[in-house]
Scaffold this motif. Sequence first.
Motif, mmCIF file in Angstrom:
data_model
loop_
_atom_site.group_PDB
_atom_site.id
_atom_site.type_symbol
_atom_site.label_atom_id
_atom_site.label_comp_id
_atom_site.label_asym_id
_atom_site.label_seq_id
_atom_site.Cartn_x
_atom_site.Cartn_y
_atom_site.Cartn_z
ATOM 1 N N MET A 125 -18.509 -7.437 5.012
ATOM 2 C CA MET A 125 -17.579 -7.619 3.890
ATOM 3 C C MET A 125 -17.437 -9.093 3.538
ATOM 4 O O MET A 125 -17.386 -9.464 2.358
ATOM 5 C CB MET A 125 -16.221 -7.016 4.244
ATOM 6 C CG MET A 125 -16.242 -5.509 4.407
ATOM 7 S SD MET A 125 -14.671 -4.844 5.020
ATOM 8 C CE MET A 125 -13.549 -5.357 3.716
ATOM 9 N N LEU A 126 -17.378 -9.948 4.575
ATOM 10 C CA LEU A 126 -17.243 -11.377 4.335
ATOM 11 C C LEU A 126 -18.486 -11.935 3.645
ATOM 12 O O LEU A 126 -18.382 -12.705 2.681
ATOM 13 C CB LEU A 126 -17.003 -12.106 5.660
ATOM 14 C CG LEU A 126 -16.875 -13.636 5.592
ATOM 15 C CD1 LEU A 126 -15.721 -14.035 4.675
ATOM 16 C CD2 LEU A 126 -16.678 -14.219 6.977
ATOM 17 N N VAL A 127 -19.665 -11.545 4.124
ATOM 18 C CA VAL A 127 -20.914 -12.022 3.521
ATOM 19 C C VAL A 127 -21.018 -11.555 2.069
ATOM 20 O O VAL A 127 -21.441 -12.311 1.187
ATOM 21 C CB VAL A 127 -22.125 -11.539 4.344
ATOM 22 C CG1 VAL A 127 -23.429 -11.767 3.584
ATOM 23 C CG2 VAL A 127 -22.170 -12.271 5.681
ATOM 24 N N ALA A 163 -19.389 -5.940 12.829
ATOM 25 C CA ALA A 163 -20.479 -5.873 11.842
ATOM 26 C C ALA A 163 -19.943 -5.531 10.458
ATOM 27 O O ALA A 163 -20.350 -6.122 9.451
ATOM 28 C CB ALA A 163 -21.517 -4.844 12.275
ATOM 29 N N LEU A 164 -19.007 -4.581 10.398
ATOM 30 C CA LEU A 164 -18.426 -4.187 9.109
ATOM 31 C C LEU A 164 -17.624 -5.329 8.503
ATOM 32 O O LEU A 164 -17.742 -5.625 7.305
ATOM 33 C CB LEU A 164 -17.541 -2.955 9.303
ATOM 34 C CG LEU A 164 -16.792 -2.464 8.062
ATOM 35 C CD1 LEU A 164 -17.774 -2.068 6.971
ATOM 36 C CD2 LEU A 164 -15.883 -1.294 8.413
ATOM 37 N N ILE A 174 -26.139 3.121 3.153
ATOM 38 C CA ILE A 174 -25.888 2.430 1.880
ATOM 39 C C ILE A 174 -25.178 1.106 2.131
ATOM 40 O O ILE A 174 -25.518 0.072 1.549
ATOM 41 C CB ILE A 174 -25.064 3.328 0.946
ATOM 42 C CG1 ILE A 174 -25.885 4.537 0.511
ATOM 43 C CG2 ILE A 174 -24.598 2.544 -0.283
ATOM 44 C CD1 ILE A 174 -25.092 5.579 -0.254
ATOM 45 N N LEU A 175 -24.174 1.142 3.030
ATOM 46 C CA LEU A 175 -23.455 -0.088 3.371
ATOM 47 C C LEU A 175 -24.397 -1.114 3.985
ATOM 48 O O LEU A 175 -24.318 -2.312 3.678
ATOM 49 C CB LEU A 175 -22.312 0.221 4.332
ATOM 50 C CG LEU A 175 -21.482 -0.965 4.817
ATOM 51 C CD1 LEU A 175 -20.814 -1.660 3.625
ATOM 52 C CD2 LEU A 175 -20.429 -0.510 5.818
ATOM 53 N N LEU A 176 -25.302 -0.663 4.845
ATOM 54 C CA LEU A 176 -26.286 -1.568 5.451
ATOM 55 C C LEU A 176 -27.157 -2.191 4.364
ATOM 56 O O LEU A 176 -27.414 -3.399 4.387
ATOM 57 C CB LEU A 176 -27.147 -0.806 6.463
ATOM 58 C CG LEU A 176 -28.318 -1.595 7.072
ATOM 59 C CD1 LEU A 176 -27.803 -2.773 7.884
ATOM 60 C CD2 LEU A 176 -29.182 -0.667 7.942
ATOM 61 N N ILE A 205 -28.502 -10.263 9.620
ATOM 62 C CA ILE A 205 -29.174 -8.985 9.384
ATOM 63 C C ILE A 205 -29.272 -8.182 10.681
ATOM 64 O O ILE A 205 -29.108 -6.955 10.688
ATOM 65 C CB ILE A 205 -30.562 -9.217 8.760
ATOM 66 C CG1 ILE A 205 -30.411 -9.806 7.351
ATOM 67 C CG2 ILE A 205 -31.365 -7.921 8.719
ATOM 68 C CD1 ILE A 205 -31.720 -10.134 6.676
ATOM 69 N N ALA A 206 -29.514 -8.865 11.793
ATOM 70 C CA ALA A 206 -29.561 -8.179 13.094
ATOM 71 C C ALA A 206 -28.201 -7.578 13.433
ATOM 72 O O ALA A 206 -28.116 -6.446 13.946
ATOM 73 C CB ALA A 206 -30.002 -9.157 14.183
ATOM 74 N N LEU A 207 -27.122 -8.302 13.131
ATOM 75 C CA LEU A 207 -25.777 -7.798 13.402
ATOM 76 C C LEU A 207 -25.467 -6.582 12.532
ATOM 77 O O LEU A 207 -24.918 -5.584 13.020
ATOM 78 C CB LEU A 207 -24.743 -8.899 13.150
ATOM 79 C CG LEU A 207 -23.275 -8.495 13.312
ATOM 80 C CD1 LEU A 207 -23.002 -8.016 14.737
ATOM 81 C CD2 LEU A 207 -22.351 -9.655 12.961
ATOM 82 N N PHE A 208 -25.833 -6.659 11.245
ATOM 83 C CA PHE A 208 -25.600 -5.513 10.359
ATOM 84 C C PHE A 208 -26.350 -4.273 10.872
ATOM 85 O O PHE A 208 -25.803 -3.174 10.884
ATOM 86 C CB PHE A 208 -26.072 -5.832 8.927
ATOM 87 C CG PHE A 208 -25.389 -7.008 8.301
ATOM 88 C CD1 PHE A 208 -24.106 -7.366 8.679
ATOM 89 C CD2 PHE A 208 -26.033 -7.767 7.334
ATOM 90 C CE1 PHE A 208 -23.465 -8.453 8.107
ATOM 91 C CE2 PHE A 208 -25.408 -8.852 6.757
ATOM 92 C CZ PHE A 208 -24.128 -9.208 7.148
#
Length: 292
Positions: free
Chosen positions: A86-88, A81-82, A11-13, A51-54
């Motif tokens: 959150m920043l994005v 990544a987390l 869900i977070l992703l 998106i790759a990092l997430f």
Amino acid sequence: MPNFRIFPDLILLGVSVAAQAILTTLVPGIPEVRKSLIRKRVLGFLTAANIALFTLGYLMVFRRISGHLPVPLATWTQGIALTWAMLVSGLCVATLVWKIVSWFKRRALREKDTQEAEQPSRRRQFLHASQALLFAAPVAATAFGIVRRNNLRMTEVDIRIPNLHKDLDGLRIVQVTDVHLSAFLSEAELAHAIDMANETRPHLALMTGDLITMRGDPLDACLRQLGRLRADAGGLGCLGNHEMYTGTEKYVTEQGRRLGIDFLRKENRELRFGNASINFAGVDYQTTHTPY
């Protein structure tokens, strides 16, 4: 890995990718970006990289993948990544608000005559300042959280219980919980927390789960420091969800008792303080639809 463990991260992703997609859609509306092909290409590259990092951070949930990496590397990858997600997400919200504010600003300017619109006003200056604060807020909040994440404090809470036995009046219970000893919290920092706990001269110490985050984290170091807790009646504990995720429930229970912490697993202990007694019960982390 049980399915219920995967869903929160999934869900977070999804939220992170959606926030990045919205941000990518809104930013080209800014004139400076819209007019520059290079900026558009940079924006596209950053979108793909984010998106790759997430996705990489999400994959660290799976032991089959993270197990091939050194534990600190896997932990930092997931943490970065987390934090970036959150920043994005914060920047996405700020951009949406900026769009709304800009729409109201353009509407207000259209209601004025041309001469008045070309002159700077306090209201327009306030709007520009507000927009800058909107974009700065997520960055500042994230930076503050990173800097202050290891600012350990002890909180004392007085619990008033009607008709409490006089021998229990003033009973001091210290609780240590959710240590998550890992690359983000060193053993020295945990030792400092244990020292603060011992300074309260507790009658009883409680450890309520989540000693580490993932397999490979320094579990023995965490147990060693928890074993330094000093309380008149000793220490009791229960296990959290991360003991279940890492498969360390039996090990923590056995080693904890050797070090003086009695982890209760569907068990109870009756402790006496003077002429009064308290019955403590402990259960493991309960999964969905699992009865006690």
